[in-house]
Design a protein around this motif. Structure first.
Motif, short mmCIF file in Angstrom:
data_model
loop_
_atom_site.label_atom_id
_atom_site.label_comp_id
_atom_site.label_asym_id
_atom_site.label_seq_id
_atom_site.Cartn_x
_atom_site.Cartn_y
_atom_site.Cartn_z
N ARG A 63 -10.65 3.60 -18.23
CA ARG A 63 -9.90 2.58 -17.50
C ARG A 63 -10.38 1.16 -17.79
O ARG A 63 -9.85 0.20 -17.24
CB ARG A 63 -10.01 2.83 -16.00
CG ARG A 63 -9.43 4.17 -15.61
CD ARG A 63 -9.50 4.38 -14.14
NE ARG A 63 -8.46 3.57 -13.52
CZ ARG A 63 -8.10 3.70 -12.26
NH1 ARG A 63 -8.68 4.57 -11.49
NH2 ARG A 63 -7.14 2.96 -11.76
N GLN A 64 -11.40 1.00 -18.63
CA GLN A 64 -11.95 -0.33 -18.88
C GLN A 64 -11.53 -0.86 -20.24
O GLN A 64 -11.44 -0.12 -21.21
CB GLN A 64 -13.47 -0.30 -18.81
CG GLN A 64 -14.01 -0.18 -17.41
CD GLN A 64 -15.50 -0.44 -17.35
OE1 GLN A 64 -16.13 -0.77 -18.35
NE2 GLN A 64 -16.07 -0.31 -16.17
N ALA A 65 -11.34 -2.16 -20.27
CA ALA A 65 -11.07 -2.85 -21.54
C ALA A 65 -12.29 -2.68 -22.44
O ALA A 65 -13.41 -2.50 -21.96
CB ALA A 65 -10.80 -4.33 -21.28
N PRO A 66 -12.10 -2.76 -23.75
CA PRO A 66 -13.22 -2.52 -24.66
C PRO A 66 -14.35 -3.53 -24.55
O PRO A 66 -15.46 -3.25 -24.94
CB PRO A 66 -12.57 -2.58 -26.05
CG PRO A 66 -11.29 -3.30 -25.86
CD PRO A 66 -10.85 -3.04 -24.45
N ASP A 116 -4.77 1.88 -17.10
CA ASP A 116 -5.06 0.51 -16.65
C ASP A 116 -5.52 -0.33 -17.85
O ASP A 116 -4.89 -0.28 -18.90
CB ASP A 116 -6.09 0.52 -15.52
CG ASP A 116 -5.60 1.29 -14.29
OD1 ASP A 116 -4.37 1.30 -14.06
OD2 ASP A 116 -6.42 1.88 -13.59
N ASP A 117 -6.62 -1.09 -17.72
CA ASP A 117 -7.10 -1.91 -18.84
C ASP A 117 -7.63 -1.08 -20.00
O ASP A 117 -7.85 -1.60 -21.09
CB ASP A 117 -8.19 -2.88 -18.37
CG ASP A 117 -7.63 -4.09 -17.63
OD1 ASP A 117 -6.41 -4.34 -17.73
OD2 ASP A 117 -8.41 -4.78 -16.96
N GLY A 118 -7.82 0.21 -19.79
CA GLY A 118 -8.27 1.10 -20.86
C GLY A 118 -7.30 1.14 -22.03
O GLY A 118 -7.70 1.37 -23.17
N VAL A 119 -6.01 0.87 -21.77
CA VAL A 119 -5.04 0.87 -22.88
C VAL A 119 -5.32 -0.25 -23.87
O VAL A 119 -4.89 -0.18 -25.03
CB VAL A 119 -3.57 0.80 -22.38
CG1 VAL A 119 -3.21 2.01 -21.53
CG2 VAL A 119 -3.28 -0.50 -21.65
N SER A 141 0.86 1.20 -17.74
CA SER A 141 -0.27 0.36 -18.15
C SER A 141 0.04 -0.36 -19.45
O SER A 141 -0.27 -1.55 -19.59
CB SER A 141 -1.53 1.21 -18.31
OG SER A 141 -1.92 1.78 -17.09
N LEU A 142 0.66 0.34 -20.39
CA LEU A 142 1.04 -0.28 -21.66
C LEU A 142 2.06 -1.39 -21.43
O LEU A 142 1.93 -2.49 -21.96
CB LEU A 142 1.60 0.76 -22.63
CG LEU A 142 0.61 1.79 -23.18
CD1 LEU A 142 1.35 2.94 -23.85
CD2 LEU A 142 -0.36 1.13 -24.16
N ALA A 143 3.09 -1.09 -20.63
CA ALA A 143 4.15 -2.07 -20.38
C ALA A 143 3.62 -3.31 -19.67
O ALA A 143 4.00 -4.44 -20.03
CB ALA A 143 5.26 -1.42 -19.56
#
Length: 117
Positions: free
Chosen positions: A10-13, A42-45, A83-85
């Motif tokens: 769920r986390q951004a890189p 969520d931000d994981g995408v 999440s992507l959209a």
């Protein structure tokens, strides 16, 4: 028989160690032939966005780890369509199955164990 494991990232890189830890768990489990799936939510995408410039935030690029997932037997990759959209992402750097909220519930129910990072 091995229990199946779903890892929800769920986390951004670039937002702490969660994204890297999720990938490390997936790669390690895949090396031991565990049935593993990985869901980007969520931000994981944002891990799936192409042309990441991790040097700008002084982080290590996760692209190589993501590309290695299928080589380690982690071929069940999923992403949340909402999440992507919400993040304006039409394309992803990996081929993932896109799931709506009903699909997400069904996916989570299919796995014996779930880890969220």
């Amino acid at each position: 028989m091995s229990k199946s494991l779903l890892i929800i990232s769920r986390q951004a890189p670039w937002n702490g160690p969660g994204a890297r830890e999720a990938l490390d768990i997936a790669l390690a489990g895949g090396a031991f032939d565990l049935p593993i799936g990985m869901l980007f939510l969520d931000d994981g995408v944002l891990q799936l966005a192409g042309a990441q410039q991790s040097q700008a935030v002084q982080q290590k690029d996760l692209t190589a780890n993501l590309q290695a997932l299928p080589m380690f037997g982690v071929e069940s990759l999923y992403a949340c369509t909402q999440s992507l959209a919400l993040r304006g992402m039409r394309d992803t750097s990996l081929e993932v199955e896109r799931l709506d909220s009903d699909g997400l519930r069904a996916l989570i129910d299919r796995y014996d164990q779930v880890i969220t990072l």
